[in-house]
Scaffold this motif. Structure first.
Motif, mmCIF file in Angstrom:
data_model
loop_
_atom_site.group_PDB
_atom_site.id
_atom_site.type_symbol
_atom_site.label_atom_id
_atom_site.label_comp_id
_atom_site.label_asym_id
_atom_site.label_seq_id
_atom_site.Cartn_x
_atom_site.Cartn_y
_atom_site.Cartn_z
ATOM 1 N N PRO A 253 -9.794 -11.129 -34.944
ATOM 2 C CA PRO A 253 -10.631 -11.325 -34.258
ATOM 3 C C PRO A 253 -10.223 -12.843 -33.441
ATOM 4 C CG PRO A 253 -11.919 -9.773 -35.227
ATOM 5 C CD PRO A 253 -11.021 -10.587 -36.174
ATOM 6 N N LYS A 254 -11.041 -13.472 -34.427
ATOM 7 C CA LYS A 254 -10.205 -15.043 -33.896
ATOM 8 C C LYS A 254 -9.631 -15.632 -33.904
ATOM 9 C CE LYS A 254 -14.845 -16.357 -36.779
ATOM 10 N NZ LYS A 254 -15.562 -16.585 -37.850
ATOM 11 N N LYS A 255 -8.518 -14.839 -34.621
ATOM 12 C CA LYS A 255 -6.847 -15.842 -34.216
ATOM 13 C C LYS A 255 -6.362 -14.913 -33.293
ATOM 14 C CE LYS A 255 -7.012 -17.245 -39.055
ATOM 15 N NZ LYS A 255 -6.152 -16.922 -40.431
ATOM 16 N N LEU A 256 -6.820 -14.039 -32.410
ATOM 17 C CA LEU A 256 -5.684 -13.634 -31.753
ATOM 18 C C LEU A 256 -5.908 -14.165 -29.870
ATOM 19 C CD1 LEU A 256 -4.559 -10.236 -31.564
ATOM 20 C CD2 LEU A 256 -7.240 -9.490 -30.311
ATOM 21 N N LYS A 257 -5.214 -14.307 -29.368
ATOM 22 C CA LYS A 257 -4.903 -14.573 -28.007
ATOM 23 C C LYS A 257 -4.520 -13.801 -27.076
ATOM 24 C CE LYS A 257 -2.337 -17.936 -29.921
ATOM 25 N NZ LYS A 257 -1.931 -17.284 -31.248
ATOM 26 N N LEU A 258 -4.367 -14.632 -25.348
ATOM 27 C CA LEU A 258 -4.116 -14.017 -24.986
ATOM 28 C C LEU A 258 -2.251 -13.877 -24.751
ATOM 29 C CD1 LEU A 258 -6.710 -14.891 -22.369
ATOM 30 C CD2 LEU A 258 -7.065 -12.589 -23.079
ATOM 31 N N VAL B 297 -1.987 -7.897 -25.638
ATOM 32 C CA VAL B 297 -3.554 -8.754 -25.387
ATOM 33 C C VAL B 297 -4.247 -9.304 -23.709
ATOM 34 C CG1 VAL B 297 -5.362 -9.872 -26.255
ATOM 35 C CG2 VAL B 297 -3.684 -8.912 -27.763
ATOM 36 N N ASN B 298 -5.025 -8.271 -23.171
ATOM 37 C CA ASN B 298 -5.632 -8.811 -21.993
ATOM 38 C C ASN B 298 -6.641 -9.155 -21.988
ATOM 39 O OD1 ASN B 298 -6.010 -7.572 -18.414
ATOM 40 N ND2 ASN B 298 -3.820 -8.332 -19.213
ATOM 41 N N SER B 299 -6.951 -8.908 -23.052
ATOM 42 C CA SER B 299 -8.554 -9.276 -23.575
ATOM 43 C C SER B 299 -8.571 -9.877 -24.754
ATOM 44 C CB SER B 299 -9.982 -9.064 -22.347
ATOM 45 O OG SER B 299 -9.537 -7.712 -22.938
ATOM 46 N N LEU B 300 -9.903 -10.475 -24.797
ATOM 47 C CA LEU B 300 -9.992 -11.027 -25.812
ATOM 48 C C LEU B 300 -11.303 -10.084 -26.296
ATOM 49 C CD1 LEU B 300 -10.768 -15.014 -26.088
ATOM 50 C CD2 LEU B 300 -8.731 -13.065 -27.025
ATOM 51 N N PRO B 301 -11.038 -9.477 -28.169
ATOM 52 C CA PRO B 301 -12.730 -8.545 -28.094
ATOM 53 C C PRO B 301 -13.756 -8.945 -28.470
ATOM 54 C CG PRO B 301 -10.981 -9.401 -29.981
ATOM 55 C CD PRO B 301 -10.860 -10.040 -28.620
ATOM 56 N N ASN B 302 -14.879 -8.319 -28.075
ATOM 57 C CA ASN B 302 -16.115 -7.826 -27.660
ATOM 58 C C ASN B 302 -16.984 -8.141 -28.979
ATOM 59 O OD1 ASN B 302 -16.137 -5.159 -28.471
ATOM 60 N ND2 ASN B 302 -16.521 -4.370 -26.401
ATOM 61 N N ASP C 274 -13.580 -4.396 -29.373
ATOM 62 C CA ASP C 274 -12.835 -3.295 -28.413
ATOM 63 C C ASP C 274 -12.456 -4.398 -27.514
ATOM 64 O OD1 ASP C 274 -13.720 -0.947 -29.128
ATOM 65 O OD2 ASP C 274 -15.534 -0.850 -27.773
ATOM 66 N N LEU C 275 -11.717 -4.154 -26.978
ATOM 67 C CA LEU C 275 -10.517 -4.852 -26.058
ATOM 68 C C LEU C 275 -9.749 -4.505 -25.532
ATOM 69 C CD1 LEU C 275 -7.041 -6.554 -27.942
ATOM 70 C CD2 LEU C 275 -9.032 -5.111 -28.645
ATOM 71 N N TYR C 276 -8.515 -5.045 -23.881
ATOM 72 C CA TYR C 276 -7.792 -4.317 -22.936
ATOM 73 C C TYR C 276 -6.653 -4.966 -23.341
ATOM 74 C CZ TYR C 276 -11.638 -2.359 -19.767
ATOM 75 O OH TYR C 276 -12.788 -2.214 -19.318
ATOM 76 N N VAL C 277 -5.644 -3.929 -23.442
ATOM 77 C CA VAL C 277 -3.987 -4.348 -23.995
ATOM 78 C C VAL C 277 -3.504 -3.627 -22.930
ATOM 79 C CG1 VAL C 277 -2.043 -3.475 -25.465
ATOM 80 C CG2 VAL C 277 -4.751 -4.120 -26.364
ATOM 81 N N LEU D 6 0.001 0.399 -18.081
ATOM 82 C CA LEU D 6 -1.528 0.817 -18.292
ATOM 83 C C LEU D 6 -1.758 0.281 -18.911
ATOM 84 C CD1 LEU D 6 -3.098 3.533 -19.116
ATOM 85 C CD2 LEU D 6 -1.184 4.084 -21.245
ATOM 86 N N ARG D 7 -3.105 0.210 -18.782
ATOM 87 C CA ARG D 7 -4.234 -1.437 -18.999
ATOM 88 C C ARG D 7 -5.250 -0.301 -19.754
ATOM 89 N NH1 ARG D 7 -8.569 -3.548 -17.277
ATOM 90 N NH2 ARG D 7 -8.973 -6.244 -18.225
ATOM 91 N N SER D 8 -5.723 -0.054 -21.037
ATOM 92 C CA SER D 8 -6.238 0.712 -21.737
ATOM 93 C C SER D 8 -7.395 -0.411 -22.865
ATOM 94 C CB SER D 8 -5.787 1.822 -22.566
ATOM 95 O OG SER D 8 -6.240 2.481 -22.882
ATOM 96 N N LEU D 9 -8.098 0.164 -22.921
ATOM 97 C CA LEU D 9 -9.587 -0.080 -23.949
ATOM 98 C C LEU D 9 -9.055 0.405 -24.932
ATOM 99 C CD1 LEU D 9 -12.174 -2.285 -23.930
ATOM 100 C CD2 LEU D 9 -13.324 -0.441 -23.054
ATOM 101 N N VAL D 10 -9.242 -0.532 -25.921
ATOM 102 C CA VAL D 10 -9.048 0.215 -27.436
ATOM 103 C C VAL D 10 -9.674 -1.244 -28.783
ATOM 104 C CG1 VAL D 10 -6.545 0.798 -27.319
ATOM 105 C CG2 VAL D 10 -7.117 -1.700 -27.064
#
Length: 796
Positions: A637-642, A657-662, A666-669, A674-678
Motif C-alpha cells: 500500500p505504501k508504494k501505490l500511487k495515484l 488507482v483513483n484514491s490511496l487505500p485507507n 479499500d480504495l477507489y479504482v 465505472l468508479r468502484s470501491l475495491v
C-alpha cells in the motif's frame, strides 16, 4: 541324417528349388550340399543369417552374385609365380567387381540401423579397386587387349595399321590392273598372309608365291611379290604384339599376386552370401517365417503349409507335439490329409535344421532331432503309388534299431497290409516301445484299437483329419484330442451303395466296435455343434462391443452439445448483463452529476452502489465455474500511487488507482466510466501500457469495439476443427459457426478434419464450403497435412 528320410520327405525337391535361386555356380554347389544340422548353435546362426538376408532384401531389394567366378585354380597358378591368361584375369576382375557391388550393398546409409549377422561378411570384402581398374583399362574383352595397355603395344599396333594400309593399297592396285586374270575381284588371306584368287591358266601372269589352291584346282591363291616384304613385316609385328600382350598379362598377374589371401576370402565370402541370399529368396517365395528352435523336443506348427503343394489350394494345419504328449495318433478317412500332415512335420524339421525358413505363421516352434525317421507308404503319399507289408516292416525294423529319445519317427498307416487284428496288435506294440523310449512319434491309422490305445494311455493323444460326409470332401483340418472316423459306411452310401448291403456289413461288426464308432459319431456331432455356437457367440460378442462403442460415442457427443449450449447461453446472458451494467452506471453517474448541486449526492451514490452490487450478484450466478484467481504478487500500500494501472480480479477489468487505500485497504479504482470501491487484495499491479486512460475510452469510436472482439477471437479461435465421429447433420452447423468465428478473427486459413471413412462427411463439407461467399478456395490436404482426411480452407 539318414538319406531315406530325406528322400521320403522330399527334402531334395526343396534343395532343387533353393539351388535355382543361387546366382553363381559355387553358390549353387553350396545349396546342393546343404544337409540338416544337429548342432543347436549352428542351426540358430544359420536361421538368423537367413532372416537378416530377408530383412535386407525387403529394405534394399535383391542382389545378384552372378559375377562370382571360381578362381581357385588361377590363385594356385599365381601362388607358384605363373602368369594368368586373359580369361583368368577377367574372371578375377569380375569377382572384384562383384565384391565392390556387395560391399556397397552392405553399407548402411542410415546410421540408426543396427548391425546384423551379415555385417561381418560385407565388412571383410576387399574390392581391390586400383588393381581392378588397371585390369579393366588394359583388357577390353576375352579377345582384345587395349592399345593403351602399354606404350610398346601402342607402338606395335600403330605400325601394324600403317603396314596394313600399304598392303591394301598395293593389293588394290594389282587387283585393278590384273582383273581379267582373277577368279574374283577380292583380297583373301591364307596362312595369315594376303593373297589374290588367280585363275589356274593365268598363274604365270601374276608373279608371286602360291599358298593354296581350290578343291577343283581352278583357282590358285597367290601372294604377289610386291607385298611379300610387307607381309613379312606384318607377321613380325604380330609376333611382337603377342609378346607385348604376354608382358602386360604378366604385369597384371604380378599386381594380383600380393592379394592371394584377399582374393580367396572374397571368393568364399561371396559364395556364402550367394547361398544365404538364395535361402532368403526361397523364404520370400514361400512367404515363410523363421521357426523358433528348442532342445526340449517340442513341436508347435501354426498354420503350416506343405511347400510342395499348390499354395492357392493347400489348407494350413496346426499341430503340436512333445509338450503334454509325445505320441500322436492321427485317424480319419482316406485322402483326408493325414499323410500330408506327417510329411509337413517331417519336412519342416529338416528345413529348419538346414537353416531354411518354413511356410508357417510367426512363432512356430521346432526342435533339434539327431535323426528323423519316416516310414511313409507311397500308397498314401502325394504320388499315390503302391507299397507292401514286408517293405514297411523292413523299414520299421531299421527304425526301431536306431531310434532313441532324440529321434522323430513318422509312420503312415502303421500295421496296414496284413490281417487287421494282427496289424493293430503290432502297431500298438511298436508305438508302446517308442513311447517308453520317449521318442517323439506321429502315426496314421484306420484301426479302432489304436484310437482306444490313445484314449487310455498317458502321454498319447488322438487327432483326426476333419471330413464333411455331406459333401464327401475333406476339410484338411487337424483336430488334436478328437479321434476320427473312417466314415466308410457313410461314404459308401453317399456313393450309391444299397442300404441292404451296408446293413449287412454293420451286422458283421462286433458290438463293441459299433458302440465305439457310434460314440465317435456322437462326439463329432457335438464338436461341430459347439464349434458353430462358438463362432455365433463370437459374432454376437463383436456386435455388442460395436453397439456399446457407438452408444458411448453418441452419449459423449450429446454431453458436449449440452455443455456447449449451456456455456453459450451463459455467455450471452453475461454480455446482456454487462451492457445493462454499463448503461446503469452511465445513467447513475449522469444523475449524480446533475444532483451534486442539490446536496443529495451521498444518497444517490449509496443507491448506485446497491444497484451495482445486485448486478454483480446476478453476474456471478451466470458466470461459468472457474478457479478464483489470486494476485500474482501482493501490492504494497505504501508504494501505490495515484494513476497506477491495476487489474480488478473479481471483475476481470483493468483500471487506474483513483484514491490511496485507507486503513482497511479499500480504495477507489476508475475502470472506464465505472468508479468502484475495491480492496487492495483484489488488485494486481499492471504495466502502464496495459491500461487505457479514461479519456481515451470516452473518445473511442463505435467501430473499435468490433476490433477488440476480433482481436479477442484471434487469440481464442483454434486453427482447426475436428468433425470426426459426427453425423452430417451434426457437423455442418458446428462447421458453419466455426468458419464465421475464424473469418471474424482474420485467420488466413483453417484446417477442417473430417477423416476418410466413406467420404460422406467430406462431400458434405465441400458442398457447404462452395456456398460460403467469404471462402476464397479449399483443397484436400497433402502429405504432412493429413492427406485426404482433411480440407484446407482459405478466406478472402
Amino acid at each position: 541324417m539318414n538319406q531315406k528320410a530325406l528322400k521320403t520327405l522330399e527334402y531334395y525337391k526343396i534343395i532343387e528349388q533353393l539351388t535355382e535361386y543361387a546366382s553363381c555356380e559355387s553358390g549353387k554347389e553350396l545349396c546342393r550340399r546343404l544337409v540338416p544340422s544337429t548342432d543347436y548353435e549352428e542351426i540358430t546362426t544359420s536361421l538368423r543369417e537367413t532372416t537378416d538376408a530377408v530383412t535386407r532384401v525387403r529394405q534394399k531389394g535383391g542382389i545378384s552374385f552372378g559375377g562370382v567366378k571360381d578362381i581357385r585354380a588361377s590363385l594356385k597358378r599365381l601362388e607358384v609365380g605363373s602368369s594368368l591368361g586373359i580369361i583368368e584375369i577377367l574372371s578375377i576382375s569380375s569377382l572384384l567387381s562383384a565384391s565392390a557391388k556387395a560391399k556397397a550393398y552392405g553399407r548402411h546409409e542410415d546410421q540408426e540401423i543396427s548391425e546384423d549377422s551379415l555385417e561381418e561378411f560385407f565388412r571383410i570384402l576387399e574390392p581391390l579397386t586400383p588393381v581392378n581398374n588397371e585390369i579393366k583399362r588394359c583388357i577390353i574383352s576375352e579377345e582384345e587387349v587395349s592399345d593403351d595397355a602399354s606404350p610398346g603395344l601402342h607402338h606395335v599396333r600403330r605400325s601394324m595399321r600403317s603396314i596394313n594400309d600399304k598392303i591394301h593399297t598395293q593389293m588394290n592396285s594389282i587387283l585393278n590392273s590384273n582383273r581379267s586374270y582373277l577368279q574374283d575381284a577380292v583380297i583373301t588371306m591364307r596362312d595369315g598372309r594376303y593373297c589374290l584368287p588367280v585363275k589356274a591358266e593365268h598363274k604365270s601372269q601374276v608373279t608371286g608365291m602360291v599358298h593354296d589352291q581350290s578343291s577343283t584346282g581352278s583357282t590358285l591363291f597367290i601372294e604377289p611379290m610386291a607385298i611379300v616384304k610387307l607381309n613379312n613385316d606384318l607377321r613380325a609385328l604380330e609376333i611382337q604384339e603377342q609378346k607385348e600382350i604376354e608382358m602386360i598379362l604378366a604385369d597384371l598377374s604380378n599386381q594380383l599376386a600380393p592379394y592371394l589371401e584377399e582374393l580367396e576370402t572374397n571368393f568364399h565370402t561371396l559364395t556364402t552370401l550367394d547361398f544365404i541370399f538364395a535361402k532368403a529368396a526361397l523364404a520370400k517365395h514361400y512367404n515363410a517365417s523363421e521357426p523358433i528352435f528348442n532342445t526340449k523336443h517340442e513341436i508347435h506348427i501354426k498354420d503350416g503349409r506343405h511347400p510342395l503343394l499348390d499354395p492357392k489350394k493347400v489348407v494350413p494345419i496346426n499341430i503340436h507335439l512333445g509338450k503334454t504328449f509325445d505320441l500322436l495318433i492321427v485317424t480319419g478317412p482316406n485322402t483326408g490329409g493325414k499323410t500330408v500332415s506327417l510329411k509337413t512335420v517331417g519336412l519342416f524339421t529338416l528345413m529348419g535344421q538346414s537353416g531354411l525358413h518354413i511356410p508357417a505363421f510367426d512363432g512356430s516352434e521346432l526342435s533339434v532331432f539327431d535323426e528323423v525317421f519316416a516310414d511313409i507308404g507311397d500308397e498314401q503319399s502325394i504320388e499315390q503309388s503302391l507299397s507292401t507289408f514286408s517293405s514297411h516292416m523292413t523299414n520299421i525294423v531299421q527304425i526301431l534299431n536306431q531310434a532313441d529319445s532324440n529321434s522323430l519317427c513318422l509312420f503312415d498307416e502303421l500295421g496296414a497290409g496284413t490281417d487287421p487284428t494282427e496289424g493293430a496288435a503290432l502297431a500298438i506294440s511298436i508305438l508302446s516301445f517308442l513311447h517308453n523310449m520317449k521318442c517323439r512319434t506321429m502315426a496314421t491309422t484306420h484301426y479302432s484299437e489304436l484310437k482306444v490305445f490313445a484314449l487310455t494311455t498317458p502321454g498319447v493323444e488322438n487327432a483326426c483329419c476333419e471330413f464333411n460326409v455331406e459333401t464327401l470332401q475333406p476339410t484338411y483340418r487337424i483336430l488334436i484330442g478328437v479321434p476320427g472316423k473312417s466314415n466308410a459306411f457313410a461314404i459308401s452310401k453317399k456313393l450309391g451303395l444299397p442300404d441292404y448291403i451296408i446293413d449287412e456289413a454293420k451286422n458283421h461288426l462286433e458290438a463293441k466296435d459299433e458302440t465305439f464308432e457310434d460314440l465317435l459319431t456322437h462326439l463329432e456331432e457335438n464338436r461341430v455343434t459347439i464349434e458353430k455356437e462358438r463362432i455365433q457367440i463370437a459374432s454376437y460378442k463383436l456386435e455388442v462391443e460395436q453397439l456399446k462403442a457407438r452408444l458411448t460415442q453418441k452419449e459423449e457427443r450429446l454431453d458436449e452439445r449440452r455443455d456447449k449450449m449451456i456455456k453459450d447461453a451463459r455467455e450471452e446472458a453475461q454480455r446482456i448483463l454487462r451492457d445493462a451494467k454499463d448503461t446503469a452506471d452511465s445513467t447513475i453517474r449522469q444523475i449524480n452529476k446533475l444532483a451534486s448541486e442539490s446536496g443529495v449526492s451521498k444518497e444517490l451514490e449509496a443507491e448506485r452502489s446497491r444497484l451495482r452490487n445486485k448486478l454483480q450478484d446476478v453476474d456471478s450466478s451466470l458466470s461459468l465455474k472457474r478457479e478464483q484467481k489470486n494476485p500474482k504478487k501482493g501490492i504494497d500500500p505504501k508504494k501505490l500511487k495515484l494513476g497506477d494501472g491495476v487489474k480488478v480480479l473479481s471483475m476481470n477489468l483493468n483500471g487506474t488507482v483513483n484514491s490511496l487505500p485507507n486503513a482497511k485497504g479499500d480504495l477507489y479504482v476508475q475502470m472506464g466510466i465505472l468508479r468502484s470501491l475495491v480492496n487492495i487484495s483484489d488488485l494486481e499491479l499492471l504495466y502502464d501500457d496495459s491500461v487505457s486512460a479514461p479519456s481515451e475510452n470516452r473518445t473511442k469510436k463505435a467501430g473499435s469495439g468490433s476490433s477488440s472482439t476480433r482481436m479477442s477471437k484471434s487469440f481464442s479461435i483454434s486453427p482447426e476443427i475436428n468433425l470426426i465421429g459426427m453425423t452430417t447433420d451434426e457437423a455442418i452447423p458446428q462447421l458453419d459457426k466455426y468458419l464465421d468465428d475464424a473469418y471474424l478473427a482474420h485467420l488466413p486459413q483453417v484446417r477442417v478434419v473430417h477423416g476418410r471413412g466413406t467420404g460422406a462427411l467430406k462431400n458434405a463439407v465441400h458442398k457447404h464450403l462452395k456456398r460460403l461467399k467469404y471462402v476464397k478456395e479449399f483443397r484436400l490436404g497433402v502429405f504432412g497435412e493429413g492427406d485426404s482426411g482433411v480440407t484446407i480452407v482459405s478466406f478472402k
